[in-house]
Design a protein around this motif. Structure first.
Motif, short mmCIF file in Angstrom:
data_model
loop_
_atom_site.label_atom_id
_atom_site.label_comp_id
_atom_site.label_asym_id
_atom_site.label_seq_id
_atom_site.Cartn_x
_atom_site.Cartn_y
_atom_site.Cartn_z
N MET A 1 -1.86 4.63 -11.91
CA MET A 1 -2.65 3.90 -10.92
C MET A 1 -3.22 2.62 -11.50
O MET A 1 -3.69 1.77 -10.77
CB MET A 1 -3.79 4.81 -10.43
N ASN A 2 -3.20 2.50 -12.84
CA ASN A 2 -3.71 1.29 -13.47
C ASN A 2 -2.66 0.19 -13.57
O ASN A 2 -2.94 -0.91 -14.00
CB ASN A 2 -4.23 1.62 -14.88
N GLY A 3 -1.41 0.51 -13.22
CA GLY A 3 -0.33 -0.46 -13.30
C GLY A 3 -0.31 -1.37 -12.08
O GLY A 3 -1.12 -1.25 -11.16
N PRO A 4 0.63 -2.29 -12.05
CA PRO A 4 0.72 -3.24 -10.94
C PRO A 4 1.22 -2.56 -9.66
O PRO A 4 1.95 -1.58 -9.70
CB PRO A 4 1.72 -4.28 -11.44
N SER A 5 0.81 -3.09 -8.53
CA SER A 5 1.35 -2.64 -7.25
C SER A 5 2.80 -3.10 -7.12
O SER A 5 3.17 -4.16 -7.61
CB SER A 5 0.51 -3.20 -6.09
N ILE A 6 3.61 -2.29 -6.47
CA ILE A 6 5.03 -2.58 -6.33
C ILE A 6 5.34 -2.82 -4.86
O ILE A 6 5.04 -1.98 -4.01
CB ILE A 6 5.90 -1.41 -6.85
N LEU A 7 5.90 -3.97 -4.54
CA LEU A 7 6.30 -4.25 -3.17
C LEU A 7 7.61 -3.54 -2.89
O LEU A 7 8.65 -3.85 -3.48
CB LEU A 7 6.46 -5.76 -2.97
N LEU A 8 7.58 -2.54 -2.02
CA LEU A 8 8.77 -1.75 -1.74
C LEU A 8 9.65 -2.37 -0.66
O LEU A 8 10.87 -2.27 -0.70
CB LEU A 8 8.36 -0.34 -1.30
N ARG A 9 8.99 -2.99 0.31
CA ARG A 9 9.75 -3.54 1.43
C ARG A 9 8.89 -4.56 2.16
O ARG A 9 7.70 -4.32 2.39
CB ARG A 9 10.14 -2.42 2.39
N LYS B 1 11.26 6.00 6.03
CA LYS B 1 10.78 6.90 4.98
C LYS B 1 10.87 6.18 3.64
O LYS B 1 11.65 5.23 3.46
CB LYS B 1 11.60 8.19 4.96
N SER B 2 10.06 6.62 2.69
CA SER B 2 10.09 6.05 1.34
C SER B 2 9.85 7.16 0.32
O SER B 2 9.04 8.06 0.54
CB SER B 2 9.01 4.97 1.19
N ASP B 3 10.58 7.08 -0.79
CA ASP B 3 10.35 7.99 -1.91
C ASP B 3 9.61 7.29 -3.05
O ASP B 3 9.52 7.81 -4.16
CB ASP B 3 11.66 8.57 -2.41
N GLY B 4 9.07 6.10 -2.78
CA GLY B 4 8.33 5.36 -3.78
C GLY B 4 9.15 4.32 -4.50
O GLY B 4 8.65 3.64 -5.38
N THR B 5 10.43 4.18 -4.12
CA THR B 5 11.29 3.15 -4.71
C THR B 5 11.80 2.24 -3.60
O THR B 5 11.84 2.63 -2.43
CB THR B 5 12.50 3.78 -5.43
N ALA B 6 12.21 1.03 -3.98
CA ALA B 6 12.74 0.10 -2.99
C ALA B 6 14.03 0.65 -2.38
O ALA B 6 14.25 0.55 -1.17
CB ALA B 6 12.99 -1.26 -3.64
N ALA B 7 14.90 1.23 -3.23
CA ALA B 7 16.17 1.76 -2.73
C ALA B 7 15.95 2.96 -1.81
O ALA B 7 16.75 3.22 -0.91
CB ALA B 7 17.07 2.16 -3.90
N GLY B 8 14.88 3.69 -2.03
CA GLY B 8 14.60 4.88 -1.24
C GLY B 8 13.72 4.63 -0.04
O GLY B 8 13.25 5.57 0.59
N THR B 9 13.46 3.36 0.29
CA THR B 9 12.68 3.00 1.47
C THR B 9 13.66 2.54 2.54
O THR B 9 14.17 1.43 2.51
CB THR B 9 11.67 1.89 1.13
N ILE B 10 13.97 3.42 3.49
CA ILE B 10 15.04 3.16 4.45
C ILE B 10 14.60 3.51 5.87
O ILE B 10 13.67 4.29 6.08
CB ILE B 10 16.32 3.96 4.12
N GLN B 11 15.31 2.93 6.81
CA GLN B 11 15.07 3.23 8.22
C GLN B 11 15.90 4.44 8.63
O GLN B 11 17.10 4.51 8.36
CB GLN B 11 15.43 2.02 9.08
N LEU C 1 0.82 -1.20 0.00
CA LEU C 1 0.00 0.00 0.00
C LEU C 1 0.86 1.26 0.00
O LEU C 1 0.41 2.32 -0.39
CB LEU C 1 -0.93 0.00 1.22
N LEU C 2 2.10 1.14 0.46
CA LEU C 2 3.00 2.29 0.41
C LEU C 2 3.20 2.75 -1.03
O LEU C 2 3.18 3.94 -1.33
CB LEU C 2 4.35 1.93 1.03
N ALA C 3 3.40 1.84 -1.91
CA ALA C 3 3.60 2.19 -3.30
C ALA C 3 2.35 2.82 -3.89
O ALA C 3 2.41 3.80 -4.62
CB ALA C 3 3.98 0.96 -4.11
N VAL C 4 1.18 2.31 -3.56
CA VAL C 4 -0.07 2.86 -4.07
C VAL C 4 -0.27 4.28 -3.56
O VAL C 4 -0.68 5.18 -4.29
CB VAL C 4 -1.26 1.95 -3.66
N THR C 5 0.03 4.51 -2.27
CA THR C 5 -0.12 5.84 -1.70
C THR C 5 0.75 6.85 -2.40
O THR C 5 0.33 7.94 -2.77
CB THR C 5 0.22 5.81 -0.20
#
Length: 318
Positions: free
Chosen positions: A30-38, A71-81, A15-19
């Motif tokens: 929004m019509n594309g696939p959901s992305i698992l960030l973490r 925090k997340s910027d919408g990418t897996a690499a940008g989702t960090i503690q 849901l983080l990616a969708v948000t």
């Protein structure tokens, strides 16, 4: 400081990616696939999501009963503690001011106070140490106004230091306990109540207890007798002390809260017998001294015990 229940948890991290896509990407995305960030442990999923510009901040509980700011910027690499706190320490009151996130950190360990984050590790830092009441933090004309250690402070911008606006004497002190920090019961009153367990079970407890505070109980005594006062208490580090009065007179003497290991590890303390005369009387629980954490300790319940009579005094009773 005390238990702080975790609220509004989300079961799916995708849901983080969708948000983020909903706020920053073109509508067709929004019509594309959901992305698992973490991926996170389902037992401690993310919660308390807040978006500032193109950055999403959120909290995650740790397996050791601590908390972490992510925090997340919408990418897996940008989702960090960005920050983690030890067990029985808590991150709360996420407040956006401009492009900066301000928040409070409660607990016994060093680092209690007001923090800020710009979404980077280096930019996540302590701003003002001390007892900061997150319920008294507001965005005032683009500045953060807050109460810390009984005084009014202002931060005008992300790079500014806190400015003291008031220096009050003992005759005119701003109280930091007018709000209900637990926020789960009697929410319109300044009694800091929260649940005994994080999952909401076990009833309510008195937390964030400060010296000088008190609670009154009205009791009807059928016959004069001696009762033994017992209390269920908890503290991380050495606790403070309290006493009980009957119609204004001290009848218990000081009762010290021991170090029970955590804010939710309960121990029963036993006071001296209290002689209660027949009739209606007022018992007052008076909080006297702070412990190592700056708080008196957590109190779950009080009980007046006689051989044939047990009188519980729940902290949520009027």
């Amino acid at each position: 400081m005390q238990s702080h229940p975790r609220r509004r948890r989300l079961g799916l991290i995708m849901l983080l990616a969708v948000t983020l896509l909903g706020g920053t990407a073109p509508a067709q995305a929004m019509n594309g696939p959901s992305i698992l960030l973490r991926g996170f442990d389902p037992a401690t999923p993310p919660y308390a999501l807040i978006s500032i510009g193109d950055t999403l901040f959120f909290l995650v509980g740790t397996s050791s009963n601590g908390e972490a700011l992510w925090k997340s910027d919408g990418t897996a690499a940008g989702t960090i503690q960005l920050l983690t706190v030890p067990p029985d320490n808590f991150i709360s009151d996420l407040t956006p001011i401009g492009g900066t996130l301000f928040f409070t950190r409660y607990g016994y360990a060093a680092g209690q106070g007001l923090w800020k984050s710009d979404g980077t590790l280096g930019g996540t830092k302590l701003v003002k140490s001390g007892d900061v009441d997150g319920n008294l933090m507001v965005n005032f004309a683009g500045s953060l106004m807050f109460i810390a250690d009984g005084q009014l402070w202002r931060i005008g911008g992300p790079d500014e230091s806190p400015v003291l606006l008031t220096k009050l004497s003992s005759a005119g002190t701003i109280r930091t306990d007018l709000s209900n920090r637990g926020g789960l019961y009697r929410t319109a009153e300044g009694v800091d109540l929260t649940t005994v367990n994080l999952d909401g079970s076990g009833g309510y407890l008195l937390g964030w207890a400060k010296p000088g505070e008190w609670l009154n109980y009205t009791v009807d005594i059928a016959s004069t007798s001696a009762y033994t006062l017992t209390a269920s208490v908890a503290a991380l580090g050495a606790g403070g002390s309290f006493h009980v009065t009957l119609d204004g007179a001290d009848v218990s003497g000081p009762i010290t809260i021991p170090d029970t290991g955590t804010w939710s590890t309960w121990q029963t303390t036993v006071g001296t017998p209290i002689n209660l005369p027949t009739g209606r009387h007022t018992l007052r629980l008076v909080l006297d001294s702070a412990g190592a954490s700056g708080y008196v300790g957590n109190i779950d319940w009080l009980m007046l015990d006689r051989a044939s009579t047990h009188a519980f005094l729940p902290l949520v009773g009027r």
